[in-house]
Design a protein around this motif. Structure first.
Motif, PDB file in Angstrom:
ATOM      1  N   ILE A  94      18.742 -33.785 -28.065  1.00  0.00           N
ATOM      2  CA  ILE A  94      18.816 -34.927 -26.932  1.00  0.00           C
ATOM      3  C   ILE A  94      17.682 -35.285 -26.266  1.00  0.00           C
ATOM      4  N   PRO A  95      17.538 -36.478 -26.024  1.00  0.00           N
ATOM      5  CA  PRO A  95      16.242 -37.201 -25.681  1.00  0.00           C
ATOM      6  C   PRO A  95      15.766 -36.290 -24.311  1.00  0.00           C
ATOM      7  N   SER A  96      14.457 -35.971 -24.350  1.00  0.00           N
ATOM      8  CA  SER A  96      13.891 -35.255 -23.186  1.00  0.00           C
ATOM      9  C   SER A  96      14.068 -35.722 -21.916  1.00  0.00           C
ATOM     10  N   GLY A  97      14.160 -37.057 -21.900  1.00  0.00           N
ATOM     11  CA  GLY A  97      14.470 -37.704 -20.424  1.00  0.00           C
ATOM     12  C   GLY A  97      15.652 -37.246 -20.070  1.00  0.00           C
ATOM     13  N   ILE A  98      16.548 -37.162 -20.883  1.00  0.00           N
ATOM     14  CA  ILE A  98      18.113 -36.761 -20.615  1.00  0.00           C
ATOM     15  C   ILE A  98      18.155 -35.333 -20.069  1.00  0.00           C
ATOM     16  N   VAL A  99      17.531 -34.414 -20.839  1.00  0.00           N
ATOM     17  CA  VAL A  99      17.325 -33.008 -20.552  1.00  0.00           C
ATOM     18  C   VAL A  99      16.930 -33.169 -19.308  1.00  0.00           C
ATOM     19  N   GLU A 100      15.672 -33.505 -18.673  1.00  0.00           N
ATOM     20  CA  GLU A 100      15.279 -33.344 -17.611  1.00  0.00           C
ATOM     21  C   GLU A 100      15.986 -34.034 -16.504  1.00  0.00           C
ATOM     22  N   LEU A 101      16.475 -35.027 -16.642  1.00  0.00           N
ATOM     23  CA  LEU A 101      17.341 -35.402 -15.391  1.00  0.00           C
ATOM     24  C   LEU A 101      18.546 -34.410 -15.508  1.00  0.00           C
ATOM     25  N   SER A 102      19.068 -33.745 -16.392  1.00  0.00           N
ATOM     26  CA  SER A 102      19.880 -33.078 -16.436  1.00  0.00           C
ATOM     27  C   SER A 102      19.528 -31.763 -15.370  1.00  0.00           C
ATOM     28  N   ILE A 103      18.675 -31.222 -15.710  1.00  0.00           N
ATOM     29  CA  ILE A 103      17.836 -30.201 -15.188  1.00  0.00           C
ATOM     30  C   ILE A 103      17.806 -30.272 -13.508  1.00  0.00           C
ATOM     31  N   LEU A 104      17.146 -31.669 -13.350  1.00  0.00           N
ATOM     32  CA  LEU A 104      17.145 -31.983 -11.926  1.00  0.00           C
ATOM     33  C   LEU A 104      18.231 -32.252 -11.107  1.00  0.00           C
ATOM     34  N   THR A 105      19.357 -32.637 -11.793  1.00  0.00           N
ATOM     35  CA  THR A 105      20.605 -32.641 -11.263  1.00  0.00           C
ATOM     36  C   THR A 105      21.191 -31.453 -10.978  1.00  0.00           C
ATOM     37  N   LEU A 106      21.152 -30.523 -11.876  1.00  0.00           N
ATOM     38  CA  LEU A 106      21.774 -29.111 -11.540  1.00  0.00           C
ATOM     39  C   LEU A 106      20.949 -28.101 -10.683  1.00  0.00           C
ATOM     40  N   GLU A 107      19.603 -28.432 -10.702  1.00  0.00           N
ATOM     41  CA  GLU A 107      18.683 -27.985  -9.560  1.00  0.00           C
ATOM     42  C   GLU A 107      19.158 -28.620  -8.102  1.00  0.00           C
ATOM     43  N   LYS A 108      19.525 -29.618  -8.027  1.00  0.00           N
ATOM     44  CA  LYS A 108      19.854 -30.288  -6.745  1.00  0.00           C
ATOM     45  C   LYS A 108      21.308 -29.801  -6.390  1.00  0.00           C
ATOM     46  N   ALA A 109      22.095 -29.328  -7.399  1.00  0.00           N
ATOM     47  CA  ALA A 109      23.326 -29.024  -7.001  1.00  0.00           C
ATOM     48  C   ALA A 109      23.281 -27.694  -6.380  1.00  0.00           C
ATOM     49  N   LYS A 110      22.326 -26.766  -7.131  1.00  0.00           N
ATOM     50  CA  LYS A 110      22.428 -25.531  -6.629  1.00  0.00           C
ATOM     51  C   LYS A 110      21.698 -25.467  -5.048  1.00  0.00           C
ATOM     52  N   THR A 111      20.833 -26.044  -4.834  1.00  0.00           N
ATOM     53  CA  THR A 111      20.431 -26.428  -3.507  1.00  0.00           C
ATOM     54  C   THR A 111      21.151 -27.162  -2.566  1.00  0.00           C
ATOM     55  N   LYS A 112      21.960 -28.201  -2.939  1.00  0.00           N
ATOM     56  CA  LYS A 112      22.874 -28.714  -2.091  1.00  0.00           C
ATOM     57  C   LYS A 112      23.971 -28.187  -1.621  1.00  0.00           C
ATOM     58  N   THR A 118      24.955 -20.681  -6.973  1.00  0.00           N
ATOM     59  CA  THR A 118      24.376 -20.261  -8.254  1.00  0.00           C
ATOM     60  C   THR A 118      25.169 -21.133  -9.185  1.00  0.00           C
ATOM     61  N   ILE A 119      24.623 -21.588  -9.919  1.00  0.00           N
ATOM     62  CA  ILE A 119      25.322 -22.426 -11.134  1.00  0.00           C
ATOM     63  C   ILE A 119      24.690 -21.567 -12.255  1.00  0.00           C
ATOM     64  N   SER A 120      25.870 -21.450 -13.326  1.00  0.00           N
ATOM     65  CA  SER A 120      25.322 -20.769 -14.737  1.00  0.00           C
ATOM     66  C   SER A 120      24.102 -21.728 -15.401  1.00  0.00           C
ATOM     67  N   ASP A 121      23.024 -21.025 -15.790  1.00  0.00           N
ATOM     68  CA  ASP A 121      22.251 -21.872 -16.669  1.00  0.00           C
ATOM     69  C   ASP A 121      22.794 -22.433 -18.056  1.00  0.00           C
ATOM     70  N   THR A 122      23.973 -21.747 -18.454  1.00  0.00           N
ATOM     71  CA  THR A 122      24.476 -22.347 -19.732  1.00  0.00           C
ATOM     72  C   THR A 122      24.948 -23.749 -19.427  1.00  0.00           C
ATOM     73  N   VAL A 123      25.306 -23.909 -18.230  1.00  0.00           N
ATOM     74  CA  VAL A 123      25.710 -25.433 -17.998  1.00  0.00           C
ATOM     75  C   VAL A 123      24.874 -26.545 -18.576  1.00  0.00           C
ATOM     76  N   LEU A 124      23.630 -26.220 -18.383  1.00  0.00           N
ATOM     77  CA  LEU A 124      22.584 -27.226 -18.724  1.00  0.00           C
ATOM     78  C   LEU A 124      22.726 -27.923 -20.060  1.00  0.00           C
ATOM     79  N   VAL A 125      23.096 -27.028 -21.203  1.00  0.00           N
ATOM     80  CA  VAL A 125      23.291 -27.497 -22.277  1.00  0.00           C
ATOM     81  C   VAL A 125      24.530 -28.698 -22.522  1.00  0.00           C
ATOM     82  N   ALA A 126      25.662 -28.148 -21.969  1.00  0.00           N
ATOM     83  CA  ALA A 126      27.058 -28.807 -21.741  1.00  0.00           C
ATOM     84  C   ALA A 126      26.743 -30.288 -21.128  1.00  0.00           C
ATOM     85  N   PHE A 127      26.173 -29.927 -19.732  1.00  0.00           N
ATOM     86  CA  PHE A 127      25.953 -31.360 -18.839  1.00  0.00           C
ATOM     87  C   PHE A 127      24.838 -32.161 -19.671  1.00  0.00           C
TER      88      PHE A 127
END
Length: 169
Positions: free
Chosen positions: A66-84, A88-97
């Motif tokens: 997966i292109p690194s920009g997509i991985v980074e955007l996914s990480i940022l979205t999931l981190e924002k979701a955790k905060t907002k 707690t969101i399972s880290d395993t979701v990162l790959v699927a997202f």
């Protein structure tokens, strides 16, 4: 921690002291680094550790496709979701997202549309998750000049919802 693969200047896949693969994020963390080098602890801002099971054993292989920009955007979205959502969101979701977002971009480039028949229900029952994923689609448009349909925001929102559910088990 030792670097296994540099995804971009800010994201690397590393191996921790317990021989577990982790995704590390931090400003300039991967800049000028190569596999085998040690990560500076002070640069690490976020750590995603996936518990290795037979199904998740090759997560670094999946992420490397997966292109690194997509991985980074996914990480940022999931981190924002955790905060907002203060959940707690399972880290395993990162790959699927990230995989879903990447596939959606590829489908859009190939003019293949998938209808989300649960979109109305997702908007109704998970409006905040849906809104966050609409923001992600906006970032895709800004960075890649690709407009994804809101159906994809619905699919991505369900990854977040499932991540919260997975974490509760």
């Amino acid at each position: 921690m030792k670097i296994k693969k540099v995804l971009n200047n800010n994201v690397v896949i590393a191996q921790n002291t317990n021989d577990e693969e982790t995704i590390l994020m931090g400003l300039g963390l991967g800049y000028g680094k190569k596999a085998g080098e040690v990560v500076e602890d002070k640069k690490i801002e976020k750590i995603f550790a996936l518990k290795v099971t037979s199904e998740q054993q090759n997560f670094s292989e999946l992420l490397s496709e997966i292109p690194s920009g997509i991985v980074e955007l996914s990480i940022l979205t999931l981190e924002k979701a955790k905060t907002k959502f203060d959940k707690t969101i399972s880290d395993t979701v990162l790959v699927a997202f990230a995989d879903h977002l990447n596939a959606a971009i590829i489908r859009e480039k190939d003019n293949i549309a998938i209808k989300n028949f649960l979109l109305w229900d997702i908007k109704r029952f998970f409006p905040e998750e849906f809104a966050l994923c609409l923001e992600t689609l906006q970032k895709v448009k800004e960075k890649l000049n690709i407009s994804l349909p809101e159906d994809e925001a619905g699919f991505l929102a369900m990854h977040i919802v499932n991540g919260v559910l997975l974490q509760s088990f």
